[in-house]
Design an enzyme around this catalytic site. Structure first.
Site, PDB file in Angstrom:
ATOM      1  N   GLY A   8       0.786  -1.238   0.000  1.00  0.00           N
ATOM      2  CA  GLY A   8       0.000   0.000   0.000  1.00  0.00           C
ATOM      3  C   GLY A   8       0.816   1.285   0.000  1.00  0.00           C
ATOM      4  CD  GLU A  49       0.946   0.914   7.124  1.00  0.00           C
ATOM      5  OE1 GLU A  49       0.653   1.002   5.911  1.00  0.00           O
ATOM      6  OE2 GLU A  49       0.585  -0.027   7.816  1.00  0.00           O
ATOM      7  CG  ASP A  88      -8.631   0.339  10.620  1.00  0.00           C
ATOM      8  OD1 ASP A  88      -9.224   0.999  11.491  1.00  0.00           O
ATOM      9  OD2 ASP A  88      -9.200  -0.549   9.960  1.00  0.00           O
ATOM     10  CE  LYS A 142     -10.328   3.143   7.744  1.00  0.00           C
ATOM     11  NZ  LYS A 142     -10.874   1.795   7.530  1.00  0.00           N
ATOM     12  CG  PHE A 157     -12.810  -0.619   3.291  1.00  0.00           C
ATOM     13  CD1 PHE A 157     -12.011  -1.269   4.225  1.00  0.00           C
ATOM     14  CD2 PHE A 157     -12.526  -0.781   1.941  1.00  0.00           C
ATOM     15  CE1 PHE A 157     -10.957  -2.072   3.823  1.00  0.00           C
ATOM     16  CE2 PHE A 157     -11.458  -1.578   1.526  1.00  0.00           C
ATOM     17  CZ  PHE A 157     -10.685  -2.227   2.468  1.00  0.00           C
ATOM     18  CB  VAL A 158     -10.692   4.941   2.035  1.00  0.00           C
ATOM     19  CG1 VAL A 158     -11.703   5.861   2.694  1.00  0.00           C
ATOM     20  CG2 VAL A 158      -9.529   4.656   2.991  1.00  0.00           C
TER      21      VAL A 158
HETATM   22  P1  IMP Z   1      -4.397  -1.879  11.166  1.00  0.00           P
HETATM   23  O1  IMP Z   1      -3.445  -2.961  11.608  1.00  0.00           O
HETATM   24  O2  IMP Z   1      -5.787  -2.095  11.652  1.00  0.00           O
HETATM   25  O3  IMP Z   1      -3.891  -0.481  11.505  1.00  0.00           O
HETATM   26  O4  IMP Z   1      -4.552  -2.021   9.601  1.00  0.00           O
HETATM   27  C1  IMP Z   1      -3.606  -1.542   8.774  1.00  0.00           C
HETATM   28  C2  IMP Z   1      -3.701  -2.118   7.378  1.00  0.00           C
HETATM   29  O5  IMP Z   1      -5.016  -2.519   7.034  1.00  0.00           O
HETATM   30  C3  IMP Z   1      -3.338  -1.034   6.396  1.00  0.00           C
HETATM   31  O6  IMP Z   1      -1.950  -1.006   6.157  1.00  0.00           O
HETATM   32  C4  IMP Z   1      -4.147  -1.409   5.170  1.00  0.00           C
HETATM   33  O7  IMP Z   1      -3.436  -2.325   4.391  1.00  0.00           O
HETATM   34  C5  IMP Z   1      -5.380  -2.083   5.743  1.00  0.00           C
HETATM   35  N1  IMP Z   1      -6.535  -1.156   5.846  1.00  0.00           N
HETATM   36  C6  IMP Z   1      -7.049  -0.577   6.954  1.00  0.00           C
HETATM   37  N2  IMP Z   1      -8.089   0.214   6.669  1.00  0.00           N
HETATM   38  C7  IMP Z   1      -8.235   0.156   5.324  1.00  0.00           C
HETATM   39  C8  IMP Z   1      -9.154   0.795   4.392  1.00  0.00           C
HETATM   40  O8  IMP Z   1     -10.045   1.597   4.733  1.00  0.00           O
HETATM   41  N3  IMP Z   1      -8.968   0.478   3.088  1.00  0.00           N
HETATM   42  C9  IMP Z   1      -8.017  -0.381   2.635  1.00  0.00           C
HETATM   43  N4  IMP Z   1      -7.144  -0.984   3.469  1.00  0.00           N
HETATM   44  C10 IMP Z   1      -7.255  -0.727   4.799  1.00  0.00           C
HETATM   45 MG    MG Z   2      -0.904  -1.468   4.372  1.00  0.00          MG
END
Ligand code: IMP
Ligand code: MG
Length: 176
Positions: free
Chosen positions: A43, A97, A101, A129, A148-149
């Site tokens: 990403g 990053e 999220d 987020k 979700f984006v």
């Molecule tokens: P976290 O561990 O919950 O912070 O998730 C992080 C990873 O989840 C990010 O690096 C993204 O790859 C994916 N992710 C989280 N939210 C989104 C979203 O809204 N769209 C697409 N990918 C997301």
């Molecule tokens: Mg990612």
């Protein structure tokens, strides 16, 4: 892209401005430091590409692949699928990053890199987020609502990473 998007949340121009602002700030903060940008694949690619061009310092660039995300829900495990090619002891690490999220992925990576005795570890994320309270990245492009984006590196089932802007995915696409 109207068929899959509810709305465009952040335009190409806004992203460009954020990269310039963050790049200036990082250039100021990391002057004279042995710095490694660590992009979290896949990403990070568009963001790292645009941001790093705005950092006027001789930084190294490295990549990692860590996965904790399947579809639209975060699982509890983080796997390192591809690791850094260099030792990082004494170096200043800036994790790049696309989005933070829950903060789970980035927290697991920070823990891992702390064991390798980096001089410092900070996070630059294009999107943060709003509800995540686990972690506050030092550098944030935009704080966004809990939706979700996709686009500019962010995918839904590996698609739409190539959009030049950030859009909100239509709920009916993943809320089945
Ligand atoms: P976290 O561990 O919950 O912070 O998730 C992080 C990873 O989840 C990010 O690096 C993204 O790859 C994916 N992710 C989280 N939210 C989104 C979203 O809204 N769209 C697409 N990918 C997301
Ligand atoms: Mg990612």
């Amino acid at each position: 892209m109207n068929e899959i998007l509810e709305s465009i949340l952040i335009s190409k121009e806004q992203i460009n401005e954020a990269c310039i602002t963050l790049g200036k700030q990082i250039t100021k903060d990391y002057e004279g430091k042995d710095t490694v940008l660590v992009g979290l694949l896949k990403g990070c690619i568009p963001f790292l590409s645009d941001l790093s061009k705005e950092i006027d310092l001789p930084v190294e660039t490295q990549y990692m692949i860590a996965s904790s995300y399947h579809g639209t829900t975060t699982s509890s495990e983080v796997h390192i699928k591809y690791d850094l090619e260099i030792p990082i002891e004494g170096k200043h690490i800036l994790l790049v990053e696309d989005i933070v999220d829950t903060g789970q992925t980035i927290n697991a990576i920070i823990k891992l890199l702390k064991n390798r005795k980096a001089a410092s570890i900070e996070v630059v994320t294009l999107l943060n987020k709003v509800d995540n309270n686990n972690l506050k990245p030092k550098y944030i492009g935009f704080t966004i609502p809990n939706k979700f984006v996709v686009g500019y590196g962010l995918d839904f089932q590996e698609k739409y990473r190539n959009l030049p802007y950030i859009g909100v995915l239509k709920k009916e696409l993943y809320d089945k």
